[in-house]
Enzyme design. Structure first.
Site, short mmCIF file in Angstrom:
data_model
loop_
_atom_site.label_atom_id
_atom_site.label_comp_id
_atom_site.label_asym_id
_atom_site.label_seq_id
_atom_site.Cartn_x
_atom_site.Cartn_y
_atom_site.Cartn_z
N HIS A 8 -13.16 -28.53 12.72
CA HIS A 8 -12.02 -29.75 13.14
C HIS A 8 -10.61 -29.21 12.75
O HIS A 8 -10.06 -28.56 12.25
CB HIS A 8 -12.12 -30.78 12.39
CG HIS A 8 -11.56 -30.85 10.35
ND1 HIS A 8 -13.12 -31.46 10.03
CD2 HIS A 8 -10.91 -30.72 10.21
CE1 HIS A 8 -12.29 -30.39 8.43
NE2 HIS A 8 -10.95 -30.73 8.30
N HIS A 81 -4.04 -28.72 9.42
CA HIS A 81 -4.33 -27.98 9.05
C HIS A 81 -6.12 -27.20 9.88
O HIS A 81 -5.71 -28.82 10.17
CB HIS A 81 -5.20 -27.49 7.27
CG HIS A 81 -6.25 -29.27 7.30
ND1 HIS A 81 -6.41 -30.51 7.25
CD2 HIS A 81 -7.52 -29.22 7.11
CE1 HIS A 81 -7.04 -30.59 7.23
NE2 HIS A 81 -8.24 -30.08 7.24
N GLU A 130 -8.97 -25.22 5.98
CA GLU A 130 -10.06 -24.68 5.69
C GLU A 130 -11.28 -23.93 5.87
O GLU A 130 -11.36 -23.84 7.18
CB GLU A 130 -9.90 -26.27 5.84
CG GLU A 130 -11.43 -26.87 5.34
CD GLU A 130 -11.67 -28.33 5.18
OE1 GLU A 130 -10.68 -29.53 5.99
OE2 GLU A 130 -12.57 -29.20 5.09
C1 LIG Z 1 -10.81 -32.34 1.74
C2 LIG Z 1 -10.76 -33.34 2.98
C3 LIG Z 1 -10.81 -33.04 3.94
C4 LIG Z 1 -12.22 -32.06 4.74
O1 LIG Z 1 -11.69 -31.84 5.94
O2 LIG Z 1 -13.44 -32.00 3.78
C5 LIG Z 1 -9.44 -32.01 4.05
O3 LIG Z 1 -9.45 -31.53 4.91
S1 LIG Z 1 -8.64 -32.86 2.94
C6 LIG Z 1 -6.71 -32.46 3.31
C7 LIG Z 1 -6.20 -32.03 1.90
N1 LIG Z 1 -6.25 -31.92 0.99
C8 LIG Z 1 -5.21 -30.34 1.01
O4 LIG Z 1 -4.85 -30.02 1.81
C9 LIG Z 1 -6.00 -29.46 0.00
C10 LIG Z 1 -4.87 -28.21 0.36
N2 LIG Z 1 -4.11 -28.56 -0.19
C11 LIG Z 1 -2.80 -27.55 -1.07
O5 LIG Z 1 -3.59 -27.09 -1.85
C12 LIG Z 1 -1.55 -27.81 -1.12
O6 LIG Z 1 -0.67 -29.17 0.21
C13 LIG Z 1 -0.27 -26.99 -0.91
C14 LIG Z 1 -0.65 -26.11 -1.80
C15 LIG Z 1 -1.14 -25.97 1.07
C16 LIG Z 1 0.47 -27.78 -0.38
O7 LIG Z 1 0.79 -28.78 -1.47
P1 LIG Z 1 2.46 -28.26 -1.57
O8 LIG Z 1 2.96 -28.90 0.00
O9 LIG Z 1 2.43 -29.56 -2.38
O10 LIG Z 1 3.23 -27.35 -1.31
P2 LIG Z 1 4.81 -27.08 -1.46
O11 LIG Z 1 5.21 -27.84 -0.92
O12 LIG Z 1 5.40 -25.53 -2.62
O13 LIG Z 1 3.96 -25.86 0.00
C17 LIG Z 1 4.18 -24.66 0.18
C18 LIG Z 1 4.62 -23.82 0.80
O14 LIG Z 1 3.33 -24.40 1.66
C19 LIG Z 1 4.22 -25.35 3.11
N3 LIG Z 1 3.03 -25.66 3.24
C20 LIG Z 1 2.32 -26.62 2.64
N4 LIG Z 1 1.61 -27.92 3.32
C21 LIG Z 1 1.25 -27.09 4.75
C22 LIG Z 1 0.61 -27.23 5.34
N5 LIG Z 1 -0.48 -28.05 5.77
N6 LIG Z 1 0.33 -26.36 6.71
C23 LIG Z 1 1.62 -25.09 6.88
N7 LIG Z 1 2.96 -25.03 5.38
C24 LIG Z 1 2.32 -25.54 4.43
C25 LIG Z 1 5.50 -25.43 2.73
O15 LIG Z 1 6.36 -25.62 3.33
C26 LIG Z 1 5.61 -24.51 1.61
O16 LIG Z 1 6.43 -23.09 2.42
P3 LIG Z 1 7.73 -22.85 2.35
O17 LIG Z 1 8.03 -21.81 2.56
O18 LIG Z 1 7.65 -21.97 0.51
O19 LIG Z 1 8.34 -24.17 2.28
CO LIG Z 2 -10.16 -31.01 6.79
#
Ligand SMILES: CC[C@H](C(=O)O)C(=O)SCCNC(=O)CCNC(=O)[C@H](O)C(C)(C)COP(=O)(O)OP(=O)(O)OC[C@H]1O[C@@H](n2cnc3c(N)ncnc32)[C@H](O)[C@@H]1OP(=O)(O)O
Ligand SMILES: [Co+2]
Length: 139
Positions: A8, A81, A130
């Site tokens: 997905h 993602h 993921e």
């Molecule tokens: C699980 C159920 C379902 C499934 O399919 O089964 C799902 O997929 S649910 C999806 C939601 N869950 C998650 O996303 C869990 C994993 N994600 C994380 O742990 C956080 O979102 C993380 C660590 C990727 C980012 O967290 P956060 O935004 O709070 O941290 P920062 O703002 O410090 O970001 C760090 C850095 O990463 C860039 N960033 C954040 N999110 C994304 C993204 N989705 N795609 C690309 N880049 C991303 C952010 O811009 C920061 O970059 P920087 O250059 O340092 O500004």
């Molecule tokens: Co997902």
């Protein structure tokens, strides 16, 4: 480890209802699935089926939802993602643990009821990735 199919594309949204209307009314998608809550993952989910994959619409659920900051940066929502399937999640985790990609958090049960984990976007060319174990084929 053998990389499997694209299961997905995760799309974060401030409103699943509004996004369902976009995919149904503007793209002609058949949205037949009901949204459901995944409190353990901090999201509400609704799948939009396509012939060869799915759009996974995700809306924040709870004060510590992992997509809140993403939506602060992208108030209209957006591509969040990509999710690829593997046959064995433990073997996949070992594979990534031995490499240069950061794994985010523990392996947990995802929206398809199978184990998943995430790879840090900064190690994946800016794409939050993921990895999920393929659903077992019904016999
Ligand atoms: C699980 C159920 C379902 C499934 O399919 O089964 C799902 O997929 S649910 C999806 C939601 N869950 C998650 O996303 C869990 C994993 N994600 C994380 O742990 C956080 O979102 C993380 C660590 C990727 C980012 O967290 P956060 O935004 O709070 O941290 P920062 O703002 O410090 O970001 C760090 C850095 O990463 C860039 N960033 C954040 N999110 C994304 C993204 N989705 N795609 C690309 N880049 C991303 C952010 O811009 C920061 O970059 P920087 O250059 O340092 O500004
Ligand atoms: Co997902």
């Amino acid at each position: 480890m053998k990389l499997g199919r694209l299961n997905h594309v995760g799309v974060a949204t401030p409103s699943i209802e509004r996004s369902v209307a976009i995919y149904r009314d503007r793209l002609g998608a058949e949205v037949v699935r009901e949204p459901f809550d995944l409190p353990a993952q901090g999201v509400r989910v609704c799948f939009v089926d396509t012939p060869n994959s799915q759009i996974e619409l995700i809306e924040p659920l709870g004060a510590d939802s992992p997509i809140l900051k993403f939506l602060e940066r992208n108030p209209e929502g957006g591509q969040h993602h990509l999710c690829f399937e593997v046959s064995d999640i433990a073997q996949a985790r070992d594979f990534f643990e031995s490499g240069a990609v950061r794994i985010l958090g523990p392996t947990r049960i995802g929206a398809h009821g199978t184990p998943i984990f995430f790879l840090h976007p900064k190690d994946m060319g800016g794409v939050l990735t993921e990895i999920m174990e393929s659903p077992k084929q019904a016999h």
